[in-house]
Design an enzyme around this catalytic site. Sequence first.
Site, mmCIF file in Angstrom:
data_model
loop_
_atom_site.group_PDB
_atom_site.id
_atom_site.type_symbol
_atom_site.label_atom_id
_atom_site.label_comp_id
_atom_site.label_asym_id
_atom_site.label_seq_id
_atom_site.Cartn_x
_atom_site.Cartn_y
_atom_site.Cartn_z
ATOM 1 N N ASP A 1 0.812 -1.226 0.000
ATOM 2 C CA ASP A 1 0.000 0.000 0.000
ATOM 3 C C ASP A 1 0.839 1.268 0.000
ATOM 4 O O ASP A 1 0.460 2.281 0.581
ATOM 5 C CB ASP A 1 -0.976 0.001 1.202
ATOM 6 C CG ASP A 1 -1.841 -1.238 1.227
ATOM 7 O OD1 ASP A 1 -2.169 -1.730 0.133
ATOM 8 O OD2 ASP A 1 -2.163 -1.719 2.325
ATOM 9 N N LYS B 1 -0.922 4.054 -8.163
ATOM 10 C CA LYS B 1 -0.899 5.435 -8.662
ATOM 11 C C LYS B 1 0.346 5.685 -9.528
ATOM 12 O O LYS B 1 0.267 6.291 -10.592
ATOM 13 C CB LYS B 1 -0.926 6.423 -7.485
ATOM 14 C CG LYS B 1 -1.010 7.861 -7.970
ATOM 15 C CD LYS B 1 0.038 8.737 -7.347
ATOM 16 C CE LYS B 1 0.298 9.943 -8.236
ATOM 17 N NZ LYS B 1 0.088 11.220 -7.581
ATOM 18 N N HIS C 1 -4.647 -2.018 -5.740
ATOM 19 C CA HIS C 1 -3.910 -0.865 -6.258
ATOM 20 C C HIS C 1 -4.914 0.187 -6.732
ATOM 21 O O HIS C 1 -5.747 -0.092 -7.585
ATOM 22 C CB HIS C 1 -3.000 -1.295 -7.414
ATOM 23 C CG HIS C 1 -1.946 -2.270 -6.987
ATOM 24 N ND1 HIS C 1 -1.077 -2.871 -7.849
ATOM 25 C CD2 HIS C 1 -1.615 -2.748 -5.748
ATOM 26 C CE1 HIS C 1 -0.251 -3.674 -7.175
ATOM 27 N NE2 HIS C 1 -0.571 -3.626 -5.903
ATOM 28 N N THR C 2 -4.808 1.384 -6.166
ATOM 29 C CA THR C 2 -5.802 2.417 -6.447
ATOM 30 C C THR C 2 -5.283 3.433 -7.451
ATOM 31 O O THR C 2 -4.184 3.949 -7.302
ATOM 32 C CB THR C 2 -6.163 3.168 -5.146
ATOM 33 O OG1 THR C 2 -6.286 2.207 -4.100
ATOM 34 C CG2 THR C 2 -7.445 3.952 -5.295
ATOM 35 N N THR D 1 -7.511 -1.334 0.696
ATOM 36 C CA THR D 1 -8.192 -1.301 -0.600
ATOM 37 C C THR D 1 -8.886 -2.638 -0.857
ATOM 38 O O THR D 1 -9.891 -2.715 -1.545
ATOM 39 C CB THR D 1 -7.140 -1.042 -1.719
ATOM 40 O OG1 THR D 1 -6.346 0.075 -1.334
ATOM 41 C CG2 THR D 1 -7.775 -0.755 -3.058
ATOM 42 N N THR E 1 -9.613 -5.195 1.771
ATOM 43 C CA THR E 1 -10.500 -5.703 2.829
ATOM 44 C C THR E 1 -11.193 -4.593 3.621
ATOM 45 O O THR E 1 -12.055 -4.882 4.446
ATOM 46 C CB THR E 1 -9.684 -6.560 3.829
ATOM 47 O OG1 THR E 1 -8.610 -5.760 4.326
ATOM 48 C CG2 THR E 1 -9.129 -7.811 3.176
ATOM 49 N N GLY E 2 -10.780 -3.343 3.414
ATOM 50 C CA GLY E 2 -11.387 -2.230 4.153
ATOM 51 C C GLY E 2 -10.917 -2.139 5.606
ATOM 52 O O GLY E 2 -11.378 -1.293 6.366
ATOM 53 N N ARG E 3 -9.983 -3.033 6.011
ATOM 54 C CA ARG E 3 -9.506 -3.003 7.406
ATOM 55 C C ARG E 3 -8.707 -1.728 7.669
ATOM 56 O O ARG E 3 -7.974 -1.268 6.789
ATOM 57 C CB ARG E 3 -8.578 -4.206 7.669
ATOM 58 C CG ARG E 3 -9.292 -5.535 7.706
ATOM 59 C CD ARG E 3 -8.305 -6.677 7.915
ATOM 60 N NE ARG E 3 -7.462 -6.917 6.747
ATOM 61 C CZ ARG E 3 -6.505 -7.827 6.692
ATOM 62 N NH1 ARG E 3 -6.254 -8.588 7.750
ATOM 63 N NH2 ARG E 3 -5.800 -7.999 5.599
ATOM 64 N N ARG F 1 -5.637 0.347 8.546
ATOM 65 C CA ARG F 1 -4.220 -0.019 8.507
ATOM 66 C C ARG F 1 -3.530 0.500 9.762
ATOM 67 O O ARG F 1 -3.831 1.594 10.234
ATOM 68 C CB ARG F 1 -3.560 0.600 7.265
ATOM 69 C CG ARG F 1 -4.109 0.035 5.961
ATOM 70 C CD ARG F 1 -3.519 0.760 4.752
ATOM 71 N NE ARG F 1 -4.076 0.252 3.501
ATOM 72 C CZ ARG F 1 -4.179 0.972 2.383
ATOM 73 N NH1 ARG F 1 -3.753 2.224 2.346
ATOM 74 N NH2 ARG F 1 -4.695 0.439 1.288
#
Length: 443
Positions: A14, A19, A42-43, A299, A301-303, A305
Site C-alpha cells: 500500500d 498510482k 492498487h488504487t 483497498t 479488505t477495508g480493514r 491499517r
Amino acid sequence: MNKVSVVVGTQWGDEGKGKIVDLLAQTADYVVRFHGGNNAGHTIVVNGKKYPLHLIPSGILHPNTKCVIANGVIIDLEVLVSEINMFVNDGVKVDGRLFISDRCHLILPYHKALDIALENARGKDKLGTTGRGIGPTYSDKVSYNGIRIYELVRWDLFVEKFTFQTEIKNEILKTFGVSEIKIKKELEKIAELRKEILPYVADTYQILKKAIDAKKNILLEGAHGVMLDIDFSPYPFSTGSNVIPGAVNTGAGIPLQKISHVIGIVKAYTSRVGGGPLPTEIFDKIANQIREVGHEYGTTTGRPRRVGWLDLEAVKFACEVSGVTEVTITKIDILSGLKKIKVCIGYELSPSVIARSKATKPALPAGRQSIKIPYSSCGYEELNKLTPVYKELPGWKEDITKVKSFKALPKNCQSYVKFIENFLGISVKLISTGPAREEYIKL
Ligand code: GDP
Ligand code: IMO
Ligand code: MG
C-alpha cells in the site's frame, strides 16, 4: 536500449504503487503483473474517479498500453471477470489489450475456505491474511495440487482435477467443521466465468519476449511490499509470493539482465494491514491523524491499517535486496501539519534476545544495554522486541498537493526528502503529493 522497469513496494504494501504505475504507464507499451493475486489492491484516481484494481495491471486506462497478467500471478476468476466488466462498462477497451498466461494458477473456492478456516483455527495467533486464498493456492502450486488456466481451457481436464481436489479439500474442511464445497454448483459457476476469460488467454512469455526483442518499454508492476516477501519477511507474517524483483524472472519469464530500472516506492510513513511486527508503529493522536488524513483503510479488505513512522532501516534493506535504482516518495502530503516527524535510522536490541539464536552471546559495549542489529538479522521475535533509533526532523504546515517543483516545497519538506535520499544513497526521482494522476513532482 530496452527500458524494462520494475516497480517494487519497499515497505508492507500500500505504498501507492498503483498510482505510480498508472502515471508511468503513459509511456509504457506493456504493464505486467508478475506475482501475487487479488490480495493486492492498487488504487488509481483519474478525473476524480477511483479505480481499485486487484488483478488487472494499472496500465489499463492508457489505451495504447497493453496489459499482461503473467504466469506468477494467481487468479480468482470471479474477481477478474468483475474487474474486466467494470472497465468494459466504463467504456475502456479491454479486448486485444489484456493477456493472461495459461500458466497462472487458479484460486478456487476451497482455497478461500481453507484460508479462512486456518485463520480461525489460529485464534489469537491469526496472521490477518486477506482471506482471498493466497497461501493455500501457492502451497497447492508447489505441492503439485494446483489447477491452472491451462486446464480451464481444456474443460474436461479441469472438471476431472477440480472434482478430485475438491473431494480431498472437503475432507480437510470437515475437520475444521466447515461446510463442504458443492462440486456441481461450483462447476456451473466456473463454466460461466471461463467463457468470459478464454478470449484473453495467451502465451504471455512469447508476447513479452517479442516485446523485449522489439525494444518496447515494459513496466513490471510489483504487488505487496518487500517486508511481506515470502523469504525476506519475518515468516510467517508474509504473503505467499516473492515480492523482490527476482520474481520477474520466475513470474513473467523475463531474464533479470533485461531489467534496466528498479523503482522503489517509499511511502513517507509506514502502514501495515494484518498481524506481524511493525517496529515503528504508533498508537497516539498522530497515528489517528495519519490514518484518517491518509485514508489508511485497506483497498482489498477495508480493514484499518496500522500506521507508524518511516522505517528507513527496513526500507534500506528493501532497496538493497531489490537493487533499487531510483526512489519514488509517496503520500508526503499526509505529513503536512505535523510539528515534528520521526524517522527510524536503525534498530537496537538487547543481546539476550539475539543470543537465543546464536551460539555465542554478542559482546555488549561498555555502558550499553543494547546493540545495533540490521533488519536482515531479525526474525519476528527480534522485530517485536527491538527499539527503533529515531531521528527527529522538523515538520511543515503548508498543503503541498498542488506544488509542481521541488524548490517550491516548504524547506522542511525538502529536507525530509533529502534526508531519505542521503540515508538510502539512491536518487529520489519522483514525489507523489496526492492520489490523483497529476499530483506529483518530477526531480
Ligand atoms: P498500492 O497497493 O501500493 O497500490 O496502494 P493502495 O492503492 O492500496 O493505497 C494507497 C492509497 O493512497 C490509495 O488510496 C491511493 O489513491 C492513495 N495515494 C497514492 N499516492 C498518494 C499520495 O501521494 N498522496 C495521497 N494523499 N494519497 C495517495
Ligand atoms: P498491495 O499490492 C498490504 C498482507 C495481508 C496479511 C499478509 C498475508 O495492495 O500493496 P495474504 O492474503 O497475502 O495471505 O495475507 O499480507 N498483504 C498486504 N498488505 N498490501 C498488500 O498488497 C498486501 N498483500 C498482502 O494484509 O497481513
Ligand atoms: Mg494496496
